[in-house]
Write a protein that holds these residues in place. Structure first.
Motif, PDB file in Angstrom:
ATOM      1  N   UNK A   1     -14.280 -40.153  73.609  1.00  0.00           N
ATOM      2  CA  UNK A   1     -15.014 -41.483  73.846  1.00  0.00           C
ATOM      3  C   UNK A   1     -14.365 -42.691  74.119  1.00  0.00           C
ATOM      4  N   UNK A   2     -13.295 -42.844  73.251  1.00  0.00           N
ATOM      5  CA  UNK A   2     -12.585 -43.882  73.234  1.00  0.00           C
ATOM      6  C   UNK A   2     -11.554 -43.789  74.579  1.00  0.00           C
ATOM      7  N   UNK A   3     -10.831 -42.849  74.919  1.00  0.00           N
ATOM      8  CA  UNK A   3      -9.907 -42.642  75.893  1.00  0.00           C
ATOM      9  C   UNK A   3     -10.669 -42.715  77.338  1.00  0.00           C
ATOM     10  N   UNK A   4     -12.003 -42.128  77.331  1.00  0.00           N
ATOM     11  CA  UNK A   4     -12.746 -42.387  78.529  1.00  0.00           C
ATOM     12  C   UNK A   4     -12.990 -43.747  78.711  1.00  0.00           C
ATOM     13  N   UNK A   5     -13.382 -44.506  77.734  1.00  0.00           N
ATOM     14  CA  UNK A   5     -13.852 -45.876  77.957  1.00  0.00           C
ATOM     15  C   UNK A   5     -12.874 -46.835  78.245  1.00  0.00           C
ATOM     16  N   UNK A   6     -11.771 -46.556  77.690  1.00  0.00           N
ATOM     17  CA  UNK A   6     -10.615 -47.407  78.061  1.00  0.00           C
ATOM     18  C   UNK A   6      -9.996 -47.139  79.450  1.00  0.00           C
ATOM     19  N   UNK A   7     -10.000 -45.922  80.064  1.00  0.00           N
ATOM     20  CA  UNK A   7      -9.573 -45.449  81.129  1.00  0.00           C
ATOM     21  C   UNK A   7     -10.464 -46.199  82.279  1.00  0.00           C
ATOM     22  N   UNK A   8     -11.917 -45.941  82.192  1.00  0.00           N
ATOM     23  CA  UNK A   8     -12.792 -46.507  82.928  1.00  0.00           C
ATOM     24  C   UNK A   8     -12.745 -48.068  83.066  1.00  0.00           C
ATOM     25  N   UNK A   9     -12.473 -48.696  82.096  1.00  0.00           N
ATOM     26  CA  UNK A   9     -12.268 -50.271  82.076  1.00  0.00           C
ATOM     27  C   UNK A   9     -10.927 -50.635  82.779  1.00  0.00           C
ATOM     28  N   UNK A  10     -10.134 -49.881  82.413  1.00  0.00           N
ATOM     29  CA  UNK A  10      -8.719 -50.227  83.232  1.00  0.00           C
ATOM     30  C   UNK A  10      -8.605 -50.018  84.505  1.00  0.00           C
ATOM     31  N   UNK A  11      -9.552 -49.032  84.892  1.00  0.00           N
ATOM     32  CA  UNK A  11      -9.557 -48.633  86.451  1.00  0.00           C
ATOM     33  C   UNK A  11     -10.604 -49.538  87.026  1.00  0.00           C
ATOM     34  N   UNK A  12     -11.570 -49.983  86.432  1.00  0.00           N
ATOM     35  CA  UNK A  12     -12.365 -51.153  87.000  1.00  0.00           C
ATOM     36  C   UNK A  12     -11.536 -52.184  87.103  1.00  0.00           C
TER      37      UNK A  12
ATOM     38  N   UNK B   1     -23.162 -50.559  98.942  1.00  0.00           N
ATOM     39  CA  UNK B   1     -23.667 -51.192 100.085  1.00  0.00           C
ATOM     40  C   UNK B   1     -24.886 -51.962  99.910  1.00  0.00           C
ATOM     41  N   UNK B   2     -25.693 -51.360  99.040  1.00  0.00           N
ATOM     42  CA  UNK B   2     -27.126 -51.973  98.820  1.00  0.00           C
ATOM     43  C   UNK B   2     -26.829 -53.095  97.783  1.00  0.00           C
ATOM     44  N   UNK B   3     -25.568 -53.560  97.396  1.00  0.00           N
ATOM     45  CA  UNK B   3     -25.396 -54.569  96.509  1.00  0.00           C
ATOM     46  C   UNK B   3     -25.588 -54.229  94.995  1.00  0.00           C
ATOM     47  N   UNK B   4     -25.727 -53.063  94.705  1.00  0.00           N
ATOM     48  CA  UNK B   4     -25.797 -52.714  93.259  1.00  0.00           C
ATOM     49  C   UNK B   4     -24.752 -53.044  92.512  1.00  0.00           C
ATOM     50  N   UNK B   5     -24.766 -53.832  91.005  1.00  0.00           N
ATOM     51  CA  UNK B   5     -23.679 -54.019  90.234  1.00  0.00           C
ATOM     52  C   UNK B   5     -22.808 -52.828  89.917  1.00  0.00           C
ATOM     53  N   UNK B   6     -21.498 -52.797  89.787  1.00  0.00           N
ATOM     54  CA  UNK B   6     -20.773 -51.672  89.520  1.00  0.00           C
ATOM     55  C   UNK B   6     -21.000 -51.249  88.092  1.00  0.00           C
ATOM     56  N   UNK B   7     -21.334 -51.899  87.145  1.00  0.00           N
ATOM     57  CA  UNK B   7     -21.844 -51.774  85.839  1.00  0.00           C
ATOM     58  C   UNK B   7     -22.941 -51.056  85.556  1.00  0.00           C
ATOM     59  N   UNK B   8     -23.796 -51.338  86.576  1.00  0.00           N
ATOM     60  CA  UNK B   8     -25.241 -50.569  86.443  1.00  0.00           C
ATOM     61  C   UNK B   8     -25.081 -49.244  87.077  1.00  0.00           C
ATOM     62  N   UNK B   9     -24.053 -49.008  88.079  1.00  0.00           N
ATOM     63  CA  UNK B   9     -23.982 -47.584  88.339  1.00  0.00           C
ATOM     64  C   UNK B   9     -23.342 -46.951  87.609  1.00  0.00           C
TER      65      UNK B   9
END
Length: 295
Positions: free
Chosen positions: A229-240, A185-193
């Motif tokens: 590390x790889x599966x967590x990163x791929x999962x995060x990117x795919x979900x985003x 709501x404050x407009x913070x970019x998702x990548x920064x969160x």
């Protein structure tokens, strides 16, 4: 595992092919979140839960940081206090989640963590004074009946502590999402969160490990950390990506496929048995989570 909770709805005129692609990305995300749980459980034979969280978030901090530098993004934020609060709560939630995965059947630990939408709805009432619809109240009641059914054999056995901590991971994840929603709501970019969460969790892990013993990373176990590390990163990117190009409610509902994939992995790798009561409990929690997300 962290899931965005208030992504913008896809525009009504989004082509069908595009939101179907978003659905496909969420299926990929669910699969890789399930595989992440697999690497956590396998890695628990060599590393503590605190170490696993540290390596998982350090990998995320590095990859996100490098990507942000490549795009010349700004790391400075006017909302650092919210990031710190969210990061600390989310970090503790992740610690509890990884501990539950290490000590419970994979499907049970994942399902308990996926009670977060129920706790988010409850905390929205207690903290933000929001009003729940009749459907949301029914979803909460249904979900907590499922929790009681799922935890009943665990609380009666020797792993009751892990069961309660797994439920605690869902509670804290729901609390963390309140801060995610506020940052949005404050407009913070998702990548920064996501970046600040990973950074704060990595720092927190480094501090906690000063009071524990580091286990050696060797040629025989480093693949577990890389896989984590790889599966967590791929999962995060795919979900985003799924929330960006797809429909919010469809993506949120499909995220529960993680429970299905985790159950299958538990059966295939550890020959976990799923009783009728456990199956009913997991089904109730998934249905209630879907209903709660539509409140």
């Amino acid at each position: 595992m962290m899931k965005p909770t208030e992504p913008a709805l896809a525009a009504p005129d989004v082509p069908v092919s595009r939101w179907r692609l978003g659905s496909a990305w969420m299926v990929v995300a669910a699969l890789f979140f399930g595989l992440m749980g697999l690497f956590v459980k396998l890695g628990a034979q060599h590393f503590s839960s605190t170490e696993l969280v540290f390596w998982r978030t350090a990998f995320g901090t590095l990859t996100l940081g490098v990507a942000a530098c490549w795009r010349r993004e700004r790391f400075v934020t006017p909302h650092l206090r919210y990031h710190v609060q969210r990061g600390l709560i989310g970090y503790i939630s992740l610690l509890l989640y990884f501990y539950a995965i290490a000590h419970l059947p994979l499907s049970t630990a994942v399902t308990l963590n996926y009670t977060s939408p129920l706790f988010l709805a409850l905390l929205s009432v207690l903290v933000l004074r929001e009003r729940l619809s009749a459907r949301a109240v029914a979803a909460l009641a249904l979900g907590f009946v499922g929790v009681l059914l799922l935890l009943r054999p665990t609380l009666a056995g020797e792993r009751w502590e892990a069961g309660l901590l797994g439920l605690g991971s869902g509670l804290l994840a729901g609390w963390s999402y309140l801060h995610v929603r506020e940052l949005g709501r404050l407009g913070e970019p998702e990548w920064r969160v996501v970046f600040y969460f990973a950074l704060i969790s990595t720092v927190g892990g480094a501090v906690l490990m000063q009071f524990d013993r580091w286990h050696a990373v060797t040629a025989t176990n480093v693949w577990l950390l890389l896989g984590l590390g790889l599966t967590a990163t791929v999962a995060q990117l795919a979900m985003t990506r799924a929330y960006k190009v797809g429909r919010k409610l469809v993506a949120a509902n499909l995220s529960y496929l993680t429970v299905v994939f985790s159950t299958l992995l538990g059966v295939l790798v550890w020959q976990d048995s799923l009783t009728l009561a456990s199956f009913v409990a997991m089904t109730l929690i998934v249905i209630s989570g879907i209903l709660a997300s539509r409140r």
